[in-house]
Design a protein around this motif. Structure first.
Motif, short mmCIF file in Angstrom:
data_model
loop_
_atom_site.label_atom_id
_atom_site.label_comp_id
_atom_site.label_asym_id
_atom_site.label_seq_id
_atom_site.Cartn_x
_atom_site.Cartn_y
_atom_site.Cartn_z
N LEU A 1 0.83 -1.20 0.00
CA LEU A 1 0.00 0.00 0.00
C LEU A 1 0.87 1.25 0.00
CD1 LEU A 1 -2.52 -1.13 2.74
CD2 LEU A 1 -2.83 -1.24 0.26
N MET A 2 0.47 2.24 -0.79
CA MET A 2 1.19 3.50 -0.80
C MET A 2 0.95 4.24 0.51
SD MET A 2 1.17 4.90 -4.71
CE MET A 2 -0.45 5.55 -4.65
N ASN A 3 1.93 5.04 0.92
CA ASN A 3 1.91 5.80 2.17
C ASN A 3 1.87 4.90 3.41
OD1 ASN A 3 2.05 8.48 1.15
ND2 ASN A 3 -0.06 8.25 0.46
N ASN A 4 2.32 3.66 3.25
CA ASN A 4 2.32 2.70 4.36
C ASN A 4 3.72 2.16 4.65
OD1 ASN A 4 -0.12 2.45 5.60
ND2 ASN A 4 -0.44 0.34 4.99
N GLY A 5 4.74 2.79 4.12
CA GLY A 5 6.11 2.36 4.40
C GLY A 5 6.78 1.68 3.23
N MET A 6 8.05 1.38 3.44
CA MET A 6 8.90 0.79 2.40
C MET A 6 8.50 -0.65 2.12
SD MET A 6 10.82 3.30 1.64
CE MET A 6 12.25 2.65 0.79
N VAL A 7 8.98 -1.16 0.97
CA VAL A 7 8.63 -2.51 0.52
C VAL A 7 9.91 -3.28 0.20
CG1 VAL A 7 7.44 -3.86 -1.24
CG2 VAL A 7 6.46 -1.71 -0.47
N ILE A 8 9.97 -4.52 0.68
CA ILE A 8 11.05 -5.43 0.33
C ILE A 8 10.51 -6.39 -0.72
CG2 ILE A 8 12.49 -7.33 1.14
CD1 ILE A 8 12.50 -6.02 3.90
N LYS A 9 11.26 -6.59 -1.80
CA LYS A 9 10.87 -7.53 -2.86
C LYS A 9 11.57 -8.86 -2.64
CE LYS A 9 10.21 -6.14 -7.16
NZ LYS A 9 10.47 -5.53 -8.49
N ARG A 10 10.78 -9.94 -2.79
CA ARG A 10 11.32 -11.30 -2.64
C ARG A 10 10.85 -12.17 -3.80
NH1 ARG A 10 13.23 -12.55 2.29
NH2 ARG A 10 12.73 -11.14 3.98
N MET B 1 3.81 7.71 -6.60
CA MET B 1 4.13 7.16 -5.28
C MET B 1 3.58 8.08 -4.20
SD MET B 1 8.14 8.00 -4.62
CE MET B 1 8.06 8.03 -2.85
N GLY B 2 3.49 7.59 -2.99
CA GLY B 2 2.99 8.38 -1.88
C GLY B 2 4.07 9.26 -1.27
N GLY C 1 12.24 -0.68 -1.91
CA GLY C 1 11.89 0.63 -2.44
C GLY C 1 10.55 1.11 -1.93
N CYS C 2 10.09 2.18 -2.54
CA CYS C 2 8.78 2.74 -2.20
C CYS C 2 7.71 2.07 -3.06
CB CYS C 2 8.76 4.24 -2.48
SG CYS C 2 9.90 5.19 -1.48
N PRO C 3 6.55 1.77 -2.48
CA PRO C 3 5.47 1.23 -3.31
C PRO C 3 5.01 2.29 -4.30
CG PRO C 3 4.67 1.68 -1.09
CD PRO C 3 6.14 1.94 -1.09
N GLN C 4 4.67 1.85 -5.50
CA GLN C 4 4.27 2.81 -6.52
C GLN C 4 3.32 2.18 -7.53
OE1 GLN C 4 7.80 3.56 -9.25
NE2 GLN C 4 8.77 2.96 -7.35
#
Length: 111
Positions: free
Chosen positions: A2-11, A83-84, A70-73
């Motif tokens: 979700l945008m504006n909910n923090g960073m994202v780790i990709k796996r 992005m948020g 990165g940032c969700p977008q």
């Protein structure tokens, strides 16, 4: 994510991204120490194709731990990429926490 909910780790279980258990832990712990929202996870199913990053190649060649984060977008790589604003703030705070707390967090893994 979700945008504006923090960073994202990709796996990805096929190891198309650089993230592993240790690097994921380090980033999540740095976020926790900074009082940030929990880091979000984006997992690509192992039966779906996905792109890759240079992270796994560099990490393997150098032995340097790496993470894809990165940032969700919305609409990545398009002219309307969005992005948020809060995610930018979360990202800066997370990087500050990483530089401040890395040694302590890294030491906790070695115990």
């Amino acid at each position: 994510p979700l945008m504006n909910n923090g960073m994202v780790i990709k796996r990805n279980s096929n190891q198309r991204y650089a993230t592993n258990g240790i690097t994921g832990f380090i980033v999540r712990e740095c976020a926790r120490l900074a009082g940030l929202p929990p880091v979000q996870e984006f997992v690509v199913r192992n039966d779906c194709g996905c792109g890759s990053t240079i992270g796994p190649i560099i990490s393997t060649a150098t032995g340097i731990r790496a993470i894809d984060m990165g940032c969700p977008q919305l609409s990545m790589h398009s002219i309307r990429e969005t992005m948020g604003v809060s995610d930018l703030t979360h990202g800066v705070a997370l990087f500050r926490s990483f530089f401040k707390n890395f040694r302590e967090v890294d030491k906790s893994i070695s115990r």
